[in-house]
Design an enzyme around this catalytic site. Structure first.
Site, PDB file in Angstrom:
ATOM      1  N   HIS A  62       0.846  -1.238   0.048  1.00  0.00           N
ATOM      2  CA  HIS A  62      -0.009  -0.183  -0.055  1.00  0.00           C
ATOM      3  C   HIS A  62       0.930   1.091  -0.062  1.00  0.00           C
ATOM      4  O   HIS A  62       0.840   1.979  -0.942  1.00  0.00           O
ATOM      5  CB  HIS A  62      -0.884   0.048   1.285  1.00  0.00           C
ATOM      6  CG  HIS A  62      -1.722  -1.008   1.448  1.00  0.00           C
ATOM      7  ND1 HIS A  62      -2.791  -1.386   0.510  1.00  0.00           N
ATOM      8  CD2 HIS A  62      -1.904  -2.026   2.337  1.00  0.00           C
ATOM      9  CE1 HIS A  62      -3.374  -2.661   1.157  1.00  0.00           C
ATOM     10  NE2 HIS A  62      -2.765  -2.932   2.082  1.00  0.00           N
TER      11      HIS A  62
HETATM   12  O1  RIB Z   1      -5.287   0.184   4.587  1.00  0.00           O
HETATM   13  C1  RIB Z   1      -3.706  -0.044   4.261  1.00  0.00           C
HETATM   14  C2  RIB Z   1      -3.218   1.265   5.067  1.00  0.00           C
HETATM   15  O2  RIB Z   1      -3.477   0.828   6.532  1.00  0.00           O
HETATM   16  C3  RIB Z   1      -1.582   1.302   5.079  1.00  0.00           C
HETATM   17  O3  RIB Z   1      -1.232   2.464   5.270  1.00  0.00           O
HETATM   18  C4  RIB Z   1      -1.279   0.282   6.309  1.00  0.00           C
HETATM   19  O4  RIB Z   1       0.039   0.609   6.612  1.00  0.00           O
HETATM   20  C5  RIB Z   1      -2.264   0.745   7.166  1.00  0.00           C
HETATM   21  O5  RIB Z   1      -1.820   1.808   7.657  1.00  0.00           O
END
Ligand code: RIB
Ligand code: CA
Length: 307
Positions: free
Chosen positions: A236
């Protein structure tokens, strides 16, 4: 000239690779790393951020921030990131945190910067929101806000909501209302960045540096996503950083975005209108497609440059 950025994070396995990517990339000048509670509590996220920055040999200051959302209670996500936030991988203790609270430091940097500063948010947006609500005029000093946040379809923490948006929806609403462009790397984008064991093996072969090897060790602890059929682990947070480094890896679309602040099952859902059906002001940009092989090459190539 490098882009002046503040990186706000909650390390976090994917945050770890995002922090390393940002510090390895000459396109960015990371003025500060600010930390919130998120994936795990602030005690762990702050320790992880300090260790990651020190691992690179950089003297970028790391600042503690909010350990809870603007409203409501703090909830972690240890199922993905482990109890310590980086999958149990042990890193050398980092330099002490710099004095000052994240929201105050963000305001000071914005106030004093010669040029506008880009805010990168890859955790709950609490620190960024606190800075901009206590001194709203500083929004004029913000070049753009780039977030890993939200989804236009299924969430990953509830059926409706993505974790960062859900963790502090009021904070996201503050950013969407501040008058500066917000760029979203949503779950639909990050689902195109599925890390497999083969990707990790490819990275490992690029060098023996401690940062690259630590990134591979950390990423190897992340389970494949059942939401995405077990085909890999969506990477992500580096998507938000990579947008600033190599925007040509992405396609993007202007949109309007709002976040559900209700108490019900839809809380934290981002309502991203890509087709102007609502007629709302186009206050955001959503990243739609990613050149995943190019993205993985960027990460491996940059992390191989680190010690
Ligand atoms: O949904 C994914 C996000 O939430 C990313 O930033 C992960 O590190 C969590 O913080
Ligand atoms: Ca994160």
């Amino acid at each position: 000239m490098p882009i002046q950025v503040i990186l706000d994070c909650d390390p976090g396995t994917d945050d770890a690779l995002a922090v390393l990517l940002a510090l390895a990339s000459p396109e960015l000048n990371v003025l500060a790393v600010t930390v919130a509670g998120g994936n795990v509590g602030l005690t762990h996220t702050l320790r992880n951020a300090r260790a990651l920055v020190s691992l690179t040999g950089r003297d970028t200051p790391v600042y503690a921030g909010a350990d809870r959302p603007l409203l409501g209670a703090f909830v972690s996500e240890t199922g993905v990131h482990g109890q310590d936030g980086i999958g149990g991988v042990v890193l050398p203790e980092g330099a002490p945190p710099a004095p000052g609270l994240a929201a105050d430091v963000i305001r000071r940097i914005l106030r004093d910067s010669v040029e506008p500063v880009t805010l990168i948010g890859i955790g709950p947006a609490t620190n960024l929101a606190l800075a901009l609500t206590t001194e709203p005029a500083l929004a004029e000093r913000v070049a753009q806000i780039v977030l890993m946040s939200g989804a236009w379809a299924e969430g990953n923490v509830t059926p409706a909501a993505e974790f960062n948006a859900w963790s502090d929806p009021e904070a996201l609403a503050v950013l969407l209302a501040c008058g500066r462009p917000v760029v979203f790397a949503t779950l639909e984008l990050t689902a195109q960045a599925l890390v497999t064991q083969a990707v990790i093996a490819g990275w490992r072969g690029l060098g023996a540096g401690r940062c690259l090897q630590a990134a591979c060790d950390i990423q190897a602890t992340v389970p494949a996503s059942r939401r995405l059929g077990g085909a890999g682990a969506p990477l992500h947070d580096p998507c938000a950083v990579a947008w600033l480094i190599q925007p040509e890896l992405f396609t993007a679309r202007p949109c309007s975005a709002r976040v559900d602040l209700g108490p019900g099952p839809g809380r934290g859902r981002t309502l991203i209108d890509r087709w102007n059906r609502t007629g709302d002001k186009l206050n955001a940009v959503v990243l739609e497609t990613l050149d995943a092989p190019g993205f993985f090459d960027l990460i491996g190539g940059r992390l191989a440059l680190l010690p």
